[in-house]
Motif scaffolding. Sequence first.
Motif, PDB file in Angstrom:
ATOM      1  N   PHE A  15       0.803  -1.254   0.010  1.00 31.17           N
ATOM      2  CA  PHE A  15       0.022  -0.016  -0.151  1.00 31.17           C
ATOM      3  C   PHE A  15       0.783   1.422  -0.066  1.00 31.17           C
ATOM      4  N   GLY A  16       2.198   1.308   0.035  1.00 28.22           N
ATOM      5  CA  GLY A  16       3.067   2.349   0.084  1.00 28.22           C
ATOM      6  C   GLY A  16       2.941   2.999   1.295  1.00 28.22           C
ATOM      7  N   LYS A  17       2.384   2.753   2.339  1.00 29.09           N
ATOM      8  CA  LYS A  17       2.364   3.388   3.857  1.00 29.09           C
ATOM      9  C   LYS A  17       1.532   2.452   4.812  1.00 29.09           C
ATOM     10  N   LYS A  18       1.864   2.607   6.068  1.00 28.73           N
ATOM     11  CA  LYS A  18       1.348   1.769   7.037  1.00 28.73           C
ATOM     12  C   LYS A  18      -0.108   2.120   7.174  1.00 28.73           C
ATOM     13  N   SER A  19      -0.855   0.745   7.456  1.00 33.05           N
ATOM     14  CA  SER A  19      -2.263   0.830   7.541  1.00 33.05           C
ATOM     15  C   SER A  19      -2.785   1.582   8.690  1.00 33.05           C
ATOM     16  N   ASP A  20      -1.943   1.838   9.760  1.00 36.66           N
ATOM     17  CA  ASP A  20      -2.360   2.667  10.887  1.00 36.66           C
ATOM     18  C   ASP A  20      -2.274   4.257  10.567  1.00 36.66           C
ATOM     19  N   ASP A  21      -1.622   4.668   9.680  1.00 34.98           N
ATOM     20  CA  ASP A  21      -1.782   5.827   9.080  1.00 34.98           C
ATOM     21  C   ASP A  21      -3.039   6.430   8.392  1.00 34.98           C
TER      22      ASP A  21
END
Length: 92
Positions: free
Chosen positions: A83-89
Amino acid sequence: MKKIVIVTYVLRALGFVLVLLMLFGHSIVLNMFPGLEGHSINPLFYTGVACYATGAIIHFFIKKQEMAERRRHEIEDAEERAFGKKSDDSDK
């Protein structure tokens, strides 16, 4: 290597040695502890089994914790790649 992991290996080795002494080294044990002559040497055997079991159980839980941590990091890395970034963000 963590100190507690080294302690688990030492406990397991001590248990192994005590069990082997009980099984194959009656004369060695009786020479080391002359007061045991005429008595059962089972306390040494049971002490060896207890030492080995304690070391093995502690080692099992440490490895289980390390595997869970490694799995968590692999999942986080896979999410970052996918996804290119963490799911928490993305939740914020």
